[in-house]
Design a protein around this motif. Structure first.
Motif, PDB file in Angstrom:
ATOM      1  N   TYR A   1      39.181  55.655  38.501  1.00  0.00           N
ATOM      2  CA  TYR A   1      39.509  57.013  38.059  1.00  0.00           C
ATOM      3  C   TYR A   1      38.320  57.662  37.362  1.00  0.00           C
ATOM      4  CZ  TYR A   1      44.482  56.882  39.224  1.00  0.00           C
ATOM      5  OH  TYR A   1      45.681  56.870  39.900  1.00  0.00           O
ATOM      6  N   ARG A   2      37.619  56.886  36.574  1.00  0.00           N
ATOM      7  CA  ARG A   2      36.452  57.433  35.868  1.00  0.00           C
ATOM      8  C   ARG A   2      35.374  57.883  36.834  1.00  0.00           C
ATOM      9  NH1 ARG A   2      32.855  53.129  32.925  1.00  0.00           N
ATOM     10  NH2 ARG A   2      32.269  52.878  35.143  1.00  0.00           N
ATOM     11  N   ASP A   3      35.126  57.075  37.847  1.00  0.00           N
ATOM     12  CA  ASP A   3      34.055  57.381  38.809  1.00  0.00           C
ATOM     13  C   ASP A   3      34.559  58.132  40.029  1.00  0.00           C
ATOM     14  OD1 ASP A   3      32.499  55.917  37.058  1.00  0.00           O
ATOM     15  OD2 ASP A   3      32.688  54.053  38.211  1.00  0.00           O
ATOM     16  N   GLN A   4      35.878  58.365  40.081  1.00  0.00           N
ATOM     17  CA  GLN A   4      36.505  59.080  41.194  1.00  0.00           C
ATOM     18  C   GLN A   4      36.208  58.417  42.544  1.00  0.00           C
ATOM     19  OE1 GLN A   4      35.576  63.282  40.979  1.00  0.00           O
ATOM     20  NE2 GLN A   4      36.641  63.539  39.032  1.00  0.00           N
TER      21      GLN A   4
ATOM     22  N   MET B   1      40.940  42.520  34.096  1.00  0.00           N
ATOM     23  CA  MET B   1      39.986  42.967  35.116  1.00  0.00           C
ATOM     24  C   MET B   1      40.623  43.966  36.067  1.00  0.00           C
ATOM     25  SD  MET B   1      37.038  41.886  34.494  1.00  0.00           S
ATOM     26  CE  MET B   1      36.377  42.549  36.023  1.00  0.00           C
ATOM     27  N   SER B   2      41.895  43.754  36.400  1.00  0.00           N
ATOM     28  CA  SER B   2      42.580  44.707  37.280  1.00  0.00           C
ATOM     29  C   SER B   2      42.686  46.078  36.622  1.00  0.00           C
ATOM     30  CB  SER B   2      43.987  44.186  37.627  1.00  0.00           C
ATOM     31  OG  SER B   2      43.924  43.058  38.466  1.00  0.00           O
ATOM     32  N   PHE B   3      43.083  46.105  35.361  1.00  0.00           N
ATOM     33  CA  PHE B   3      43.192  47.382  34.656  1.00  0.00           C
ATOM     34  C   PHE B   3      41.823  48.036  34.481  1.00  0.00           C
ATOM     35  CE2 PHE B   3      47.160  45.358  32.763  1.00  0.00           C
ATOM     36  CZ  PHE B   3      48.004  46.066  33.598  1.00  0.00           C
ATOM     37  N   TRP B   4      40.797  47.237  34.258  1.00  0.00           N
ATOM     38  CA  TRP B   4      39.448  47.780  34.126  1.00  0.00           C
ATOM     39  C   TRP B   4      38.970  48.394  35.442  1.00  0.00           C
ATOM     40  CZ3 TRP B   4      35.970  49.747  31.190  1.00  0.00           C
ATOM     41  CH2 TRP B   4      34.623  49.787  31.565  1.00  0.00           C
ATOM     42  N   ASN B   5      39.241  47.714  36.552  1.00  0.00           N
ATOM     43  CA  ASN B   5      38.830  48.239  37.863  1.00  0.00           C
ATOM     44  C   ASN B   5      39.581  49.525  38.199  1.00  0.00           C
ATOM     45  OD1 ASN B   5      36.962  46.176  38.412  1.00  0.00           O
ATOM     46  ND2 ASN B   5      38.576  44.830  39.209  1.00  0.00           N
TER      47      ASN B   5
ATOM     48  N   TYR C   1      45.843  49.259  45.967  1.00  0.00           N
ATOM     49  CA  TYR C   1      46.602  50.457  46.336  1.00  0.00           C
ATOM     50  C   TYR C   1      45.980  51.696  45.693  1.00  0.00           C
ATOM     51  CZ  TYR C   1      50.759  53.509  46.754  1.00  0.00           C
ATOM     52  OH  TYR C   1      51.635  54.549  47.020  1.00  0.00           O
ATOM     53  N   LEU C   2      45.410  51.515  44.484  1.00  0.00           N
ATOM     54  CA  LEU C   2      44.820  52.644  43.751  1.00  0.00           C
ATOM     55  C   LEU C   2      43.321  52.773  43.963  1.00  0.00           C
ATOM     56  CD1 LEU C   2      46.701  52.228  40.333  1.00  0.00           C
ATOM     57  CD2 LEU C   2      47.275  53.761  42.228  1.00  0.00           C
ATOM     58  N   THR C   3      42.619  51.646  44.082  1.00  0.00           N
ATOM     59  CA  THR C   3      41.152  51.676  44.138  1.00  0.00           C
ATOM     60  C   THR C   3      40.585  51.605  45.547  1.00  0.00           C
ATOM     61  OG1 THR C   3      40.914  49.273  43.964  1.00  0.00           O
ATOM     62  CG2 THR C   3      41.092  50.518  41.901  1.00  0.00           C
ATOM     63  N   LYS C   4      41.388  51.152  46.512  1.00  0.00           N
ATOM     64  CA  LYS C   4      40.985  50.960  47.908  1.00  0.00           C
ATOM     65  C   LYS C   4      40.091  49.734  48.099  1.00  0.00           C
ATOM     66  CE  LYS C   4      39.309  55.151  48.448  1.00  0.00           C
ATOM     67  NZ  LYS C   4      38.790  56.395  49.055  1.00  0.00           N
ATOM     68  N   ILE C   5      39.933  48.931  47.038  1.00  0.00           N
ATOM     69  CA  ILE C   5      39.106  47.726  47.111  1.00  0.00           C
ATOM     70  C   ILE C   5      39.915  46.535  46.603  1.00  0.00           C
ATOM     71  CG2 ILE C   5      37.006  46.575  46.300  1.00  0.00           C
ATOM     72  CD1 ILE C   5      35.781  49.337  45.872  1.00  0.00           C
ATOM     73  N   LEU C   6      39.855  45.421  47.332  1.00  0.00           N
ATOM     74  CA  LEU C   6      40.512  44.205  46.887  1.00  0.00           C
ATOM     75  C   LEU C   6      39.506  43.388  46.084  1.00  0.00           C
ATOM     76  CD1 LEU C   6      42.991  42.342  46.923  1.00  0.00           C
ATOM     77  CD2 LEU C   6      42.074  41.300  49.011  1.00  0.00           C
ATOM     78  N   PHE C   7      39.725  43.311  44.779  1.00  0.00           N
ATOM     79  CA  PHE C   7      38.866  42.514  43.912  1.00  0.00           C
ATOM     80  C   PHE C   7      39.452  41.111  43.815  1.00  0.00           C
ATOM     81  CE2 PHE C   7      38.271  46.922  42.657  1.00  0.00           C
ATOM     82  CZ  PHE C   7      36.899  47.025  42.505  1.00  0.00           C
ATOM     83  N   LEU C   8      38.765  40.160  44.413  1.00  0.00           N
ATOM     84  CA  LEU C   8      39.285  38.795  44.448  1.00  0.00           C
ATOM     85  C   LEU C   8      39.068  38.122  43.098  1.00  0.00           C
ATOM     86  CD1 LEU C   8      37.901  37.837  47.955  1.00  0.00           C
ATOM     87  CD2 LEU C   8      40.223  38.518  47.383  1.00  0.00           C
ATOM     88  N   PRO C   9      40.125  37.625  42.468  1.00  0.00           N
ATOM     89  CA  PRO C   9      40.000  37.039  41.122  1.00  0.00           C
ATOM     90  C   PRO C   9      39.248  35.707  41.133  1.00  0.00           C
ATOM     91  CG  PRO C   9      42.219  36.734  41.969  1.00  0.00           C
ATOM     92  CD  PRO C   9      41.511  37.606  42.964  1.00  0.00           C
TER      93      PRO C   9
END
Length: 394
Positions: free
Chosen positions: A257-260, A248-252, A186-194
């Motif tokens: 936000y860091r890389d906008q 990993m979710s919090f890091w992503n 919802y925030l990153t626009k990418i689904l990072f599969l665990p």
């Protein structure tokens, strides 16, 4: 409006959400070695066996039904989670037959395989689209409850295991990890599969198979320090989320936000999706802790089912908002009847079981109705059908 829409009635999707679905592009990252080097090659082979006329959503739905079949089967043979226990009152219950565990292993294998090939079937037939992803992840939201609720039967609730209250928190750990992954998207626009997903699915299949061949007593053991097999299972569930998935979710999210590269929402909007699960957790846990009849011990299966079904609806609505790039709702309406149930239980203890049954029924009907309406509305909007396709691949 066609006849199907008239039958369904309610339109949950707004014009803004439908426009968002039109512009939606799937974006995911899967870096798991097991997934990339074992599972995907296997699924690439299996999907070639599937007839091209079979719709991807049929594969998704049938896979989901395999998981539900496990829950129903184990509910018939082990409704109270005592069948795997030798100590009283578990000694009064018949053990689960070996064939049930073999059936569970088969069903779980089929569910995992069909979940792995549905997207490949969509790309193979040129029928990929937002409906398929929504349908897949929407059913996964409910599956997130069914799988752990089934595997608990292997260990039972008395000897060498954990209490229903502790399993209640294990379940919350699982479903919140799933929710966090979609909040992350919802925030990153990418689904990072665990990484842990495919590992856990393979392990669960192995546990069912070993139990069917060797019997439930194979899990009656202790490791160093007197830690039982059930406690070890509990520790693994928490370690998997607290040590890998959630960090990993919090890091992503931090990196987006860091890389906008994400949606760059403000703090209030970014945290908005967390309000509903927080209120839900408080209400459900208050019911558990202050239950007049100790509901989590008297009927853990029904209470956990209610929690899992309400969660599935909450998560599905987040997925709709995330995929359509629209604002997430502030509070899910199912929290209102849940609040009423908690108040009734506290004021009229004799009605507790009736309240639980009513809330479970309301949640089930509401969630199924929501799912059917959303799918019907999307089919109508995109001029497609959910369970039939026209092969558009060359």
């Amino acid at each position: 409006m066609d006849q199907g829409s008239k039958m369904v009635g309610k339109r949950y999707l707004t014009p803004e959400q439908l426009l968002g679905f039109e512009n939606y592009k799937y974006s995911a990252q899967d870096t798991s070695p097991l997934s990339n080097y074992v599972m995907h090659p296997f699924w690439n082979t299996v999907v070639k066996i599937c007839p091209r006329w079979v719709a991807p959503n049929v594969l998704t739905f049938v896979g989901f039904l395999f998981t539900v079949a496990n829950f129903v089967l184990l509910a018939l043979y082990d409704y109270h989670y005592y069948a795997s226990s030798d100590l009283p009152p578990g000694d009064l219950y018949l053990p689960i037959p070996s064939w049930v565990w073999i059936a569970c292993a088969f069903n779980h294998f089929m569910a995992h395989t069909l979940d792995g090939i549905d997207g490949k079937q969509a790309r193979r037939t040129g029928t990929s689209g937002p409906l398929g992803e929504l349908f897949d992840h929407g059913l996964d939201s409910w599956t997130t409850f069914f799988i752990p609720a089934c595997i608990w039967s292997v260990f039972g609730r008395v000897d060498y295991s954990i209490s229903p209250l502790r399993f209640y928190f294990v379940l919350w750990n699982v479903i919140l990890c799933f929710y966090t992954s979609h909040w992350e998207k919802y925030l990153t626009k990418i689904l990072f599969l665990p990484w842990g997903y495919d590992v856990s699915q393979v392990l669960i299949f192995a546990i069912y198979l070993v139990t069917g061949i060797c019997g439930q007593h194979i899990w009656k053991f202790e490791i160093v320090g007197g830690v039982s097999s059930g406690v070890m299972f509990e520790f693994m569930m928490y370690a998997g989320s607290l040590a890998t998935s959630l960090p990993m979710s919090f890091w992503n999210i931090y990196k987006s936000y860091r890389d906008q590269t994400g949606k760059m929402l403000g703090v209030t909007e970014a945290l908005r999706p967390l309000l509903t699960p927080l209120v839900f957790f408080v209400l459900a846990t208050a019911w558990v802790l202050y239950s007049p009849s100790d509901i989590i011990n008297s009927d853990p299966r029904m209470f956990l089912y209610m929690v899992g079904t309400i969660f599935a609806n909450i998560n599905c609505r987040l997925i709709v908002s995330q995929m359509s790039c629209t604002q997430c709702e502030l509070l899910n309406w199912l929290l209102a009847p849940l609040t009423v149930c908690v108040m009734v239980v506290m004021l009229l203890p004799s009605l507790e079981m009736a309240a639980l049954l009513c809330m479970s029924a309301v949640a089930t009907v509401a969630h199924i109705h929501y799912g059917v309406c959303v799918v019907q509305h999307m089919c109508e909007h995109f001029h497609i059908r959910c369970f039939t396709i026209k092969d558009r691949a060359e």
